[in-house]
Design a protein around this motif. Structure first.
Motif, PDB file in Angstrom:
ATOM      1  N   ASP A 131       0.806  -1.222   0.000  1.00 10.30           N
ATOM      2  CA  ASP A 131       0.000   0.000   0.000  1.00 10.30           C
ATOM      3  C   ASP A 131       0.842   1.277   0.000  1.00 10.30           C
ATOM      4  N   ASP A 132       2.152   1.136   0.134  1.00 10.13           N
ATOM      5  CA  ASP A 132       3.043   2.247  -0.215  1.00 10.13           C
ATOM      6  C   ASP A 132       3.453   2.014  -1.664  1.00 10.13           C
ATOM      7  N   LEU A 133       2.853   2.759  -2.555  1.00 13.61           N
ATOM      8  CA  LEU A 133       3.120   2.550  -3.983  1.00 13.61           C
ATOM      9  C   LEU A 133       4.244   3.492  -4.416  1.00 13.61           C
ATOM     10  N   TYR A 170       4.546   7.241  11.203  1.00 12.56           N
ATOM     11  CA  TYR A 170       5.672   6.500  10.615  1.00 12.56           C
ATOM     12  C   TYR A 170       6.708   6.059  11.647  1.00 12.56           C
ATOM     13  N   GLY A 171       7.544   5.123  11.217  1.00  9.75           N
ATOM     14  CA  GLY A 171       8.790   4.874  11.928  1.00  9.75           C
ATOM     15  C   GLY A 171       9.729   6.028  11.598  1.00  9.75           C
ATOM     16  N   ILE A 172      10.371   6.602  12.608  1.00  2.03           N
ATOM     17  CA  ILE A 172      11.234   7.781  12.399  1.00  2.03           C
ATOM     18  C   ILE A 172      12.663   7.422  12.813  1.00  2.03           C
ATOM     19  N   VAL A 191      12.329   4.999  16.037  1.00  3.34           N
ATOM     20  CA  VAL A 191      11.197   4.893  16.955  1.00  3.34           C
ATOM     21  C   VAL A 191       9.905   4.851  16.145  1.00  3.34           C
ATOM     22  N   GLU A 192       8.971   4.023  16.598  1.00  7.42           N
ATOM     23  CA  GLU A 192       7.719   3.844  15.860  1.00  7.42           C
ATOM     24  C   GLU A 192       6.697   4.915  16.249  1.00  7.42           C
ATOM     25  N   LYS A 193       6.286   5.656  15.242  1.00  7.85           N
ATOM     26  CA  LYS A 193       5.178   6.625  15.350  1.00  7.85           C
ATOM     27  C   LYS A 193       5.271   7.549  16.580  1.00  7.85           C
ATOM     28  N   PRO A 194       6.363   8.293  16.708  1.00  7.06           N
ATOM     29  CA  PRO A 194       6.464   9.204  17.847  1.00  7.06           C
ATOM     30  C   PRO A 194       5.607  10.464  17.653  1.00  7.06           C
ATOM     31  N   ALA A 204      11.163   9.774   7.679  1.00  4.26           N
ATOM     32  CA  ALA A 204      10.203   8.690   7.914  1.00  4.26           C
ATOM     33  C   ALA A 204      10.533   7.460   7.080  1.00  4.26           C
ATOM     34  N   ILE A 205      10.359   6.317   7.701  1.00  7.46           N
ATOM     35  CA  ILE A 205      10.546   5.054   6.985  1.00  7.46           C
ATOM     36  C   ILE A 205       9.304   4.803   6.138  1.00  7.46           C
ATOM     37  N   ILE A 206       9.521   4.469   4.874  1.00  6.55           N
ATOM     38  CA  ILE A 206       8.376   4.068   4.043  1.00  6.55           C
ATOM     39  C   ILE A 206       8.409   2.542   3.892  1.00  6.55           C
ATOM     40  N   ILE A 232       8.308  -3.921  13.515  1.00  6.52           N
ATOM     41  CA  ILE A 232       9.600  -4.122  12.831  1.00  6.52           C
ATOM     42  C   ILE A 232      10.565  -3.001  13.218  1.00  6.52           C
ATOM     43  N   THR A 233      10.022  -1.816  13.465  1.00  2.64           N
ATOM     44  CA  THR A 233      10.878  -0.679  13.857  1.00  2.64           C
ATOM     45  C   THR A 233      11.641  -0.997  15.143  1.00  2.64           C
ATOM     46  N   ASP A 234      10.968  -1.603  16.110  1.00  3.48           N
ATOM     47  CA  ASP A 234      11.634  -1.930  17.386  1.00  3.48           C
ATOM     48  C   ASP A 234      12.737  -2.971  17.166  1.00  3.48           C
TER      49      ASP A 234
HETATM   50  C1  G1P Z   1       4.331   0.658   8.966  1.00  2.00           C
HETATM   51  C2  G1P Z   1       5.554   0.705   9.884  1.00  2.00           C
HETATM   52  C3  G1P Z   1       6.078   2.139   9.959  1.00  2.00           C
HETATM   53  C4  G1P Z   1       6.373   2.649   8.562  1.00  2.00           C
HETATM   54  C5  G1P Z   1       5.110   2.520   7.681  1.00  2.00           C
HETATM   55  C6  G1P Z   1       5.413   2.880   6.241  1.00  2.00           C
HETATM   56  O1  G1P Z   1       3.279   1.351   9.581  1.00  2.00           O
HETATM   57  O2  G1P Z   1       5.185   0.221  11.155  1.00  2.00           O
HETATM   58  O3  G1P Z   1       7.256   2.162  10.722  1.00  2.00           O
HETATM   59  O4  G1P Z   1       6.781   4.002   8.628  1.00  2.00           O
HETATM   60  O5  G1P Z   1       4.608   1.185   7.689  1.00  2.00           O
HETATM   61  O6  G1P Z   1       4.232   2.889   5.474  1.00  2.00           O
HETATM   62  P1  G1P Z   1       1.741   1.237   9.109  1.00  2.00           P
HETATM   63  O7  G1P Z   1       1.582   2.221   7.975  1.00  2.00           O
HETATM   64  O8  G1P Z   1       1.525  -0.169   8.681  1.00  2.00           O
HETATM   65  O9  G1P Z   1       0.916   1.632  10.296  1.00  2.00           O
END
Ligand code: G1P
Length: 278
Positions: A131-133, A170-172, A191-194, A204-206, A232-234
């Motif tokens: 879903d991240d295209l 996002y994961g940052i 860190v996940e979603k701070p 941000a991690i995509i 996965i971020t942790d």
């Molecule tokens: C997941 C990851 C998050 C990342 C994101 C990217 O979150 O947990 O770290 O930044 O995908 O799309 P989700 O979007 O599934 O909540």
């Protein structure tokens, strides 16, 4: 070498209800192609032909999509204009292998990736969240990441700069640039979603990763984190502290097709592209 790509595809897609009630969210189309097919094509562009898909209940349409439909083949036989419509997917089915496993409970992205261990084994692998295209004319984002992996031989996460007020989605990462062009960072923590106030950066991690197989043992020991889910971020944070993660500012565009806004934006973008190419 990266030979396999994992697609976590067990999530419910609640943001797209009722469309996702009986249809996997990964099968929602941008124009005429389901999201997951874009992901598979991206992996193929990175010379990966072995697709490992973590599914769940109600996801059988994904398996059918990446298989021959004899009825359809029979119907379209001898109608070249119609047959052409199946050309891309036929090519994928010919070139790739698909293996599947089911995630029985939705315990988070980290758990989904751990569920895929049986399909991956003891080798580095790509991960695509369909879903991240992503779109890049010259070279797919995963192909770009494979090059980064070749150089650094450790986990790679794709990142992009976001508005600071969006960090809670996002994961940052936090890290230091290690190349001349300021595209690659050695990650020191993530860190996940701070909350924006606590975010260490706006990077941000995509949904693109290259992971080394040691992640599986770490995931097994990772406690539920944000949202009560195994993140996965942790798990990656454990490796980041050992200097074993780099972050890569990818070239190209990314659409958040997990949201209606991103989905519409992607549809417009690909429609314009299609029209301009005639
Ligand atoms: C997941 C990851 C998050 C990342 C994101 C990217 O979150 O947990 O770290 O930044 O995908 O799309 P989700 O979007 O599934 O909540």
């Amino acid at each position: 070498m990266i030979n396999k790509c994992l697609f976590p595809a067990a999530g419910y897609g609640t943001r797209f209800l009722p469309a996702t009630k009986a249809t996997p969210k990964e099968m929602l189309p941008i124009l005429t192609k389901p999201l997951i097919q874009y992901g598979v094509e991206e992996a193929m562009d990175a010379a990966i032909f072995s697709m490992a898909i973590v599914t769940g209940r109600g996801k059988r349409a994904i398996e059918d999509h990446f298989d021959i439909s004899y009825e359809l083949e029979h119907q379209l036989e001898g109608k070249p204009d119609k047959e052409a419509l199946l050309q891309d997917i036929r090519n994928i089915i010919n070139k790739c292998t698909f293996s599947y496993t089911r995630q029985k409970q939705m315990l988070g992205l980290g758990h989904a990736i751990l569920t895929g261990e049986t399909l991956i084994g003891n080798e580095p692998f790509g991960v695509i969240l369909a879903d991240d295209l992503c779109f890049c004319e010259q070279k797919s984002v995963l192909a770009q990441m494979v090059e980064v992996y070749r150089k650094y031989q450790c986990c790679v996460v794709a990142i992009e700069e976001i508005d600071k007020n969006q960090t809670h989605k996002y994961g940052i990462i936090e890290g230091k640039y290690i190349d001349d062009t300021n595209d690659i960072l050695r990650v020191s923590s993530m860190v996940e979603k701070p909350d924006p106030k606590e975010a260490p950066s706006n990077l941000a991690i995509i949904g693109r990763y290259i992971l080394t197989p040691e992640i599986f043992d770490i995931l097994r020991k990772t406690k539920p984190g944000r949202g009560g889910e195994i993140q996965i971020t942790d798990a990656l944070n454990t490796l980041a502290k050992e200097g074993k993660v780099v972050a890569y500012k990818f070239k190209g565009k990314r659409f958040d097709c997990g949201s209606v806004d991103g989905f519409v934006e992607a549809t417009k973008f690909f429609y314009d592209l299609y029209k301009n190419r005639g």
